[in-house]
Design an enzyme around this catalytic site. Structure first.
Site, mmCIF file in Angstrom:
data_model
loop_
_atom_site.group_PDB
_atom_site.id
_atom_site.type_symbol
_atom_site.label_atom_id
_atom_site.label_comp_id
_atom_site.label_asym_id
_atom_site.label_seq_id
_atom_site.Cartn_x
_atom_site.Cartn_y
_atom_site.Cartn_z
ATOM 1 N N VAL A 109 -10.470 55.077 55.542
ATOM 2 C CA VAL A 109 -9.670 55.045 54.182
ATOM 3 C C VAL A 109 -8.838 56.598 54.131
ATOM 4 O O VAL A 109 -8.065 56.768 53.552
ATOM 5 C CB VAL A 109 -10.263 54.893 52.921
ATOM 6 C CG1 VAL A 109 -10.822 53.350 52.797
ATOM 7 C CG2 VAL A 109 -11.195 55.743 52.513
ATOM 8 N N TYR A 110 -9.103 57.457 54.966
ATOM 9 C CA TYR A 110 -8.262 58.519 54.972
ATOM 10 C C TYR A 110 -7.085 58.382 55.812
ATOM 11 O O TYR A 110 -7.116 58.315 56.880
ATOM 12 C CB TYR A 110 -9.242 59.544 55.532
ATOM 13 C CG TYR A 110 -10.582 60.207 55.083
ATOM 14 C CD1 TYR A 110 -10.827 59.799 54.002
ATOM 15 C CD2 TYR A 110 -11.476 60.875 55.839
ATOM 16 C CE1 TYR A 110 -12.093 60.233 53.411
ATOM 17 C CE2 TYR A 110 -12.792 61.504 55.298
ATOM 18 C CZ TYR A 110 -12.820 60.942 53.966
ATOM 19 O OH TYR A 110 -14.322 61.398 53.372
#
Length: 124
Positions: A56-57
């Site tokens: 999710v980065y």
């Protein structure tokens, strides 16, 4: 500069200081992919051997950058990643259990590694 190491388990020694790879994703602002890769190489050059990332980065851009690093330097680093997270990482949202298998697939594809290297068993 010499980075001290720590033994986490028999046969698993890593740098006492790790590198959090959210910084090579556009979470805090725009990121140049070439600069991101250069930053990761520099971290390993100075002795950082433990890298942490998550899918999710930057919608996977952190893991893609780390995956590029691993193409040349896989034997020099230990890797930690997370899966099952969805949405805005700042809110710490977790996906429902059915995201585990798909999240793991996303991680291993972006990082260009297989599940066995991660030491995980895929969810049924």
């Amino acid at each position: 500069m010499t980075v001290p190491t720590v033994t986490l388990a028999e046969g698993l020694t890593v740098s006492a200081q790790g590198y959090g790879a959210m910084s090579v994703a556009p979470v805090y602002g725009p990121v140049d992919p070439a600069e991101a890769l250069a930053t990761l190489h520099h971290a390993v050059d100075i002795g950082i051997t433990f890298i942490d990332t998550a899918n999710v980065y930057g919608e996977g851009s952190s893991e893609r950058a780390v995956g590029e690093l691993l193409k040349d330097r896989r034997g020099e680093v230990q890797l930690a990643t997370k899966f099952g997270l969805v949405g805005n990482i700042a809110n710490g949202q977790r996906g429902p259990s059915d995201t585990t298998s798909s999240g793991l697939t996303m991680n291993t594809t972006a990082l260009t590694i297989d599940v066995k290297q991660l030491g995980l068993t895929p969810a049924p």
